[in-house]
Design a protein around this motif. Sequence first.
Motif, PDB file in Angstrom:
ATOM      1  N   GLU A  44       0.833  -1.205   0.000  1.00 21.77           N
ATOM      2  CA  GLU A  44       0.000   0.000   0.000  1.00 21.77           C
ATOM      3  C   GLU A  44       0.871   1.259   0.000  1.00 21.77           C
ATOM      4  O   GLU A  44       0.612   2.206  -0.749  1.00 21.77           O
ATOM      5  CB  GLU A  44      -0.941  -0.001   1.206  1.00 21.77           C
ATOM      6  N   ARG A  45       1.899   1.266   0.822  1.00 26.28           N
ATOM      7  CA  ARG A  45       2.815   2.415   0.864  1.00 26.28           C
ATOM      8  C   ARG A  45       3.479   2.604  -0.505  1.00 26.28           C
ATOM      9  O   ARG A  45       3.574   3.724  -1.013  1.00 26.28           O
ATOM     10  CB  ARG A  45       3.875   2.199   1.938  1.00 26.28           C
ATOM     11  N   SER A  46       3.918   1.519  -1.100  1.00 29.78           N
ATOM     12  CA  SER A  46       4.558   1.585  -2.417  1.00 29.78           C
ATOM     13  C   SER A  46       3.592   2.088  -3.475  1.00 29.78           C
ATOM     14  O   SER A  46       3.971   2.876  -4.350  1.00 29.78           O
ATOM     15  CB  SER A  46       5.092   0.207  -2.814  1.00 29.78           C
ATOM     16  N   MET A  47       2.349   1.653  -3.400  1.00 29.18           N
ATOM     17  CA  MET A  47       1.346   2.094  -4.375  1.00 29.18           C
ATOM     18  C   MET A  47       1.126   3.603  -4.269  1.00 29.18           C
ATOM     19  O   MET A  47       1.018   4.290  -5.286  1.00 29.18           O
ATOM     20  CB  MET A  47       0.037   1.335  -4.178  1.00 29.18           C
ATOM     21  N   ARG A  48       1.072   4.128  -3.043  1.00 31.05           N
ATOM     22  CA  ARG A  48       0.903   5.574  -2.876  1.00 31.05           C
ATOM     23  C   ARG A  48       2.094   6.328  -3.456  1.00 31.05           C
ATOM     24  O   ARG A  48       1.935   7.375  -4.092  1.00 31.05           O
ATOM     25  CB  ARG A  48       0.703   5.927  -1.405  1.00 31.05           C
ATOM     26  N   MET A  49       3.291   5.793  -3.250  1.00 30.84           N
ATOM     27  CA  MET A  49       4.488   6.427  -3.805  1.00 30.84           C
ATOM     28  C   MET A  49       4.465   6.382  -5.332  1.00 30.84           C
ATOM     29  O   MET A  49       4.831   7.357  -6.003  1.00 30.84           O
ATOM     30  CB  MET A  49       5.739   5.751  -3.256  1.00 30.84           C
ATOM     31  N   LEU A  50       4.022   5.269  -5.894  1.00 27.71           N
ATOM     32  CA  LEU A  50       3.965   5.142  -7.354  1.00 27.71           C
ATOM     33  C   LEU A  50       2.921   6.075  -7.959  1.00 27.71           C
ATOM     34  O   LEU A  50       3.110   6.587  -9.060  1.00 27.71           O
ATOM     35  CB  LEU A  50       3.688   3.695  -7.755  1.00 27.71           C
ATOM     36  N   ILE A  51       1.843   6.316  -7.246  1.00 28.68           N
ATOM     37  CA  ILE A  51       0.849   7.282  -7.716  1.00 28.68           C
ATOM     38  C   ILE A  51       1.485   8.665  -7.810  1.00 28.68           C
ATOM     39  O   ILE A  51       1.280   9.396  -8.780  1.00 28.68           O
ATOM     40  CB  ILE A  51      -0.399   7.282  -6.810  1.00 28.68           C
ATOM     41  N   ALA A  52       2.309   9.012  -6.819  1.00 31.06           N
ATOM     42  CA  ALA A  52       3.010  10.297  -6.846  1.00 31.06           C
ATOM     43  C   ALA A  52       3.985  10.357  -8.024  1.00 31.06           C
ATOM     44  O   ALA A  52       4.105  11.392  -8.695  1.00 31.06           O
ATOM     45  CB  ALA A  52       3.736  10.533  -5.529  1.00 31.06           C
ATOM     46  N   VAL A  53       4.673   9.256  -8.289  1.00 29.64           N
ATOM     47  CA  VAL A  53       5.589   9.208  -9.426  1.00 29.64           C
ATOM     48  C   VAL A  53       4.813   9.388 -10.728  1.00 29.64           C
ATOM     49  O   VAL A  53       5.218  10.158 -11.605  1.00 29.64           O
ATOM     50  CB  VAL A  53       6.388   7.882  -9.439  1.00 29.64           C
ATOM     51  N   ARG A  54       3.701   8.694 -10.852  1.00 32.24           N
ATOM     52  CA  ARG A  54       2.875   8.810 -12.061  1.00 32.24           C
ATOM     53  C   ARG A  54       2.404  10.252 -12.256  1.00 32.24           C
ATOM     54  O   ARG A  54       2.408  10.776 -13.376  1.00 32.24           O
ATOM     55  CB  ARG A  54       1.678   7.869 -11.978  1.00 32.24           C
ATOM     56  N   GLN A  55       2.023  10.924 -11.178  1.00 32.22           N
ATOM     57  CA  GLN A  55       1.582  12.312 -11.277  1.00 32.22           C
ATOM     58  C   GLN A  55       2.734  13.212 -11.714  1.00 32.22           C
ATOM     59  O   GLN A  55       2.526  14.136 -12.505  1.00 32.22           O
ATOM     60  CB  GLN A  55       0.997  12.776  -9.952  1.00 32.22           C
ATOM     61  N   ARG A  56       3.936  12.950 -11.211  1.00 30.16           N
ATOM     62  CA  ARG A  56       5.108  13.722 -11.646  1.00 30.16           C
ATOM     63  C   ARG A  56       5.371  13.527 -13.124  1.00 30.16           C
ATOM     64  O   ARG A  56       5.682  14.466 -13.845  1.00 30.16           O
ATOM     65  CB  ARG A  56       6.342  13.309 -10.856  1.00 30.16           C
ATOM     66  N   LEU A  57       5.255  12.285 -13.575  1.00 34.41           N
ATOM     67  CA  LEU A  57       5.481  11.998 -14.991  1.00 34.41           C
ATOM     68  C   LEU A  57       4.444  12.701 -15.867  1.00 34.41           C
ATOM     69  O   LEU A  57       4.775  13.219 -16.922  1.00 34.41           O
ATOM     70  CB  LEU A  57       5.447  10.503 -15.241  1.00 34.41           C
ATOM     71  N   ALA A  58       3.214  12.686 -15.429  1.00 37.65           N
ATOM     72  CA  ALA A  58       2.143  13.304 -16.210  1.00 37.65           C
ATOM     73  C   ALA A  58       2.320  14.813 -16.293  1.00 37.65           C
ATOM     74  O   ALA A  58       1.945  15.426 -17.293  1.00 37.65           O
ATOM     75  CB  ALA A  58       0.792  12.958 -15.608  1.00 37.65           C
ATOM     76  N   GLY A  59       2.904  15.407 -15.277  1.00 36.99           N
ATOM     77  CA  GLY A  59       3.062  16.853 -15.264  1.00 36.99           C
ATOM     78  C   GLY A  59       4.431  17.337 -15.694  1.00 36.99           C
ATOM     79  O   GLY A  59       4.670  18.542 -15.740  1.00 36.99           O
ATOM     80  N   SER A  60       5.331  16.417 -16.045  1.00 41.17           N
ATOM     81  CA  SER A  60       6.683  16.847 -16.398  1.00 41.17           C
ATOM     82  C   SER A  60       6.718  17.390 -17.817  1.00 41.17           C
ATOM     83  O   SER A  60       6.092  16.851 -18.725  1.00 41.17           O
ATOM     84  CB  SER A  60       7.671  15.683 -16.252  1.00 41.17           C
ATOM     85  N   PRO A  61       7.471  18.478 -18.003  1.00 41.39           N
ATOM     86  CA  PRO A  61       7.589  19.024 -19.363  1.00 41.39           C
ATOM     87  C   PRO A  61       8.408  18.092 -20.247  1.00 41.39           C
ATOM     88  O   PRO A  61       9.350  17.440 -19.790  1.00 41.39           O
ATOM     89  CB  PRO A  61       8.308  20.350 -19.142  1.00 41.39           C
ATOM     90  N   ARG A  62       8.039  18.019 -21.494  1.00 37.56           N
ATOM     91  CA  ARG A  62       8.751  17.167 -22.460  1.00 37.56           C
ATOM     92  C   ARG A  62       9.718  18.032 -23.249  1.00 37.56           C
ATOM     93  O   ARG A  62       9.374  19.146 -23.624  1.00 37.56           O
ATOM     94  CB  ARG A  62       7.781  16.489 -23.438  1.00 37.56           C
ATOM     95  N   PRO A  63      10.917  17.517 -23.539  1.00 34.51           N
ATOM     96  CA  PRO A  63      11.858  18.303 -24.354  1.00 34.51           C
ATOM     97  C   PRO A  63      11.414  18.413 -25.794  1.00 34.51           C
ATOM     98  O   PRO A  63      10.673  17.697 -26.320  1.00 34.51           O
ATOM     99  CB  PRO A  63      13.172  17.513 -24.282  1.00 34.51           C
TER     100      PRO A  63
END
Length: 63
Positions: A44-63
């Motif tokens: 469960e802890r890992s899943m919450r962390m992965l959700i945060a990673v996914r959100q970072r990826l979705a909001g990261s600017p692309r070169p």
Amino acid sequence: MYSNRDEVMEQAAESLVAIAATLLEAPLTPLSDDSVVELARQVERSMRMLIAVRQRLAGSPRP
């Protein structure tokens, strides 16, 4: 052209997939009740962390 940072991130993602596969394939029946509860907490802890990673990826600017 990949940077060292790209390689580190790719290796981390590959490790994540390998760990998930190991958890999927491992039998749970030999675990004690306490071990199952602890494993569930860690997952469960890992899943919450992965959700945060996914959100970072979705909001990261692309070169």
